[in-house]
Enzyme design. Structure first.
Site, PDB file in Angstrom:
ATOM      1  N   LYS A 291       0.835  -1.207   0.000  1.00 37.23           N
ATOM      2  CA  LYS A 291       0.000   0.000   0.000  1.00 37.23           C
ATOM      3  C   LYS A 291       0.868   1.255   0.000  1.00 37.23           C
ATOM      4  CE  LYS A 291      -3.114   3.111   0.922  1.00 37.23           C
ATOM      5  NZ  LYS A 291      -4.281   3.494   0.179  1.00 37.23           N
TER       6      LYS A 291
ATOM      7  N   CYS B 149      -3.373  11.423   1.725  1.00 35.64           N
ATOM      8  CA  CYS B 149      -2.653  10.163   1.497  1.00 35.64           C
ATOM      9  C   CYS B 149      -1.251  10.382   0.945  1.00 35.64           C
ATOM     10  CB  CYS B 149      -3.457   9.286   0.543  1.00 35.64           C
ATOM     11  SG  CYS B 149      -5.110   8.973   1.158  1.00 35.64           S
TER      12      CYS B 149
END
Ligand code: SAJ
Length: 425
Positions: free
Chosen positions: A202, A256
């Protein structure tokens, strides 16, 4: 199957809805009492209409919002992992608390799934916390990690269609998590060798995008020195079958991309490339202001319209907004006349507007008010609304003719026909 989702923010709600809309019995828990009450009343406030509808459907028929975590076949953790401001490390307080809550209700054969973005190794580190229940993860119950990868702005679609990576602390955990997600996704579910690899994947994805954008931003600076067009250059470079450069812009925002690379660099001390990317990306707002000043021959006593404080196009989220960073940079160039030596900066008057962000700040003005009498306009979020603006209408409002299009969303020739001078980064 019964699922308890811990954390009902953007991702938690979307994930809970994915389960509920596919026939699972879902209990949703969040520590925020006001949020729980709102959701029980069916009041869903996402900034994506399709996601709001998707969640409303699930709340009406499937999700029960609970005041305490409850036993369930699967516990899915979707709480935030902010960056600690002091040491720039991931703050795992919410994850640890959610896991403690689960330890209080876990039963043999249940499965615990972490979805929050975390530093590699976190899922394993949670094993002792869960073992306080008297049951052992990997022996009595399952434990693993599967990251959420949806793109804000396209959440519902990507929730269902993206490939999913699953890594458990043992094979049985991996398989139990695959069993939950495989029937819900049209993308492929991939088994990672372990939870740490899944966590790493991720971060690797987001850091890759961050570095790629930094490369594009660096090229923008070089192209300006060479007096060539950076977007045209990148477009030609990308004709090569193995080159795929992203686009430059006024900075990298959101919650993010600017955050997650820290989860890698703070751990290893071997991530200098990420630090260099951060330096490049964080310099962009200043570069935008420098370009504007150069094009206008100085910013003294100018009136400017800044279009876009969302962190990117077609979303209403302002977290780590590049547009607001440009705004702050412009404000820092404003000095009262008594402080100004010959040729220095003086007052810069900036009106900010946004086609998607609504009511978040007192100083936001409607588009027309921002453009009225402006000497120059700066586009800092790629909303379709701005791409589709009528340049004639804009020209009638502005006092000047200069438009700095930091995202390359305007048709320069069309705008030139309306008498406006559009320049890219
Ligand atoms: N940006 C550029 N140039 C580009 C692309 C983006 O400057 O070529 C800027 C945007 O304007 C924005 C920032 O980067 O300010 C981030 O936008 P984004 O659309 O690249 O990504 P996010 O933060 O909205 O979502 C990312 C996605 N990650 C990847 O594509 C690898 C998403 O799939 C993740 O689920 C999400 O992070 C997350 O939650 O981790």
């Amino acid at each position: 199957m019964s699922v308890c989702v811990h954390g009902l923010g953007y991702i938690g709600l979307a994930t809970a809805s994915l389960f509920a809309n596919n026939g699972h019995g879902v209990k949703g828990y969040d520590t925020d009492t006001e949020l729980r009450n709102r959701l029980r009343a069916g009041d869903v406030r996402t900034t994506e209409p399709s996601l709001t509808r998707y969640v409303e459907r699930a709340l009406a028929d499937g999700i029960t919002v609970v005041d305490d975590p409850v036993p369930a076949d699967y516990h899915v953790v979707c709480v935030p992992t902010p960056i600690d401001e002091h040491d720039e490390e991931a703050d795992l307080t919410y994850v640890t608390q959610a896991v403690r809550n689960i330890a209080a209700v876990i039963r043999p054969d249940d499965v615990v799934v972490l979805e929050s973005t975390v530093p590699p190794g976190t899922t394993r580190q949670m094993a002792p916390v869960l073992a306080k229940s008297g049951y052992e993860p990997g022996i009595d119950f399952g434990l693993g990690y599967t990251p959420e990868t949806v793109l804000p702005g396209n959440t519902v679609d990507e929730l269902v269609t993206n490939d999913r990576i699953v890594g458990g602390i043992d094979t049985a955990s991996t398989e139990a998590i695959v069993d939950l997600f495989d029937p819900l996704t049209s993308g492929t579910v991939h088994r990672a060798p372990d939870a740490t690899t899944a966590e790493f994947v991720k971060l690797v994805q987001n850091a890759h995008r961050y570095v790629n954008i930094a490369y594009a931003n660096m090229l923008a600076l070089l192209a300006n020195e060479l007096d060539v067009d950076v977007r045209g250059t990148i477009s030609l470079a990308n004709r090569h079958p193995r080159v795929d450069i992203l686009s430059p812009g006024p900075g990298v925002g959101g919650h993010c991309l600017p955050v997650d690379p820290h989860f890698l660099s703070s751990q290893t001390g071997r991530a200098g490339l990420l630090e260099a990317a951060e330096e490049t990306n964080e310099r962009m707002p200043e570069y935008v202001v420098d370009r504007l000043a150069a094009e206008l021959g100085g910013l003294a006593d100018t009136s400017l319209a800044l279009l876009g404080i969302a962190y990117k196009g077609n979303v209403a989220d302002t977290r780590n907004s590049p547009g607001l960073a440009v705004f702050r940079e412009l404000q820092s160039q404003t000095h009262p006349p008594e402080q100004v030596a010959d040729g220095g900066w003086t007052a810069v008057d900036v009106d900010i507007t946004d086609a998607r962000v609504d009511g978040e700040r007192d100083d936001l003005v409607p588009l027309q008010a921002a453009l009225d009498g402006a000497d120059a306009a700066i586009i800092t979020a790629g909303h379709d609304r701005y791409t589709n603006l009528d340049p004639g209408w804009v020209a009638e409002r502005m006092a000047g003719t200069f438009v700095l299009d930091t995202l390359g969303i305007l048709d320069g020739e069309r705008w030139a026909r309306a008498g406006l001078d559009v320049v890219g980064l």
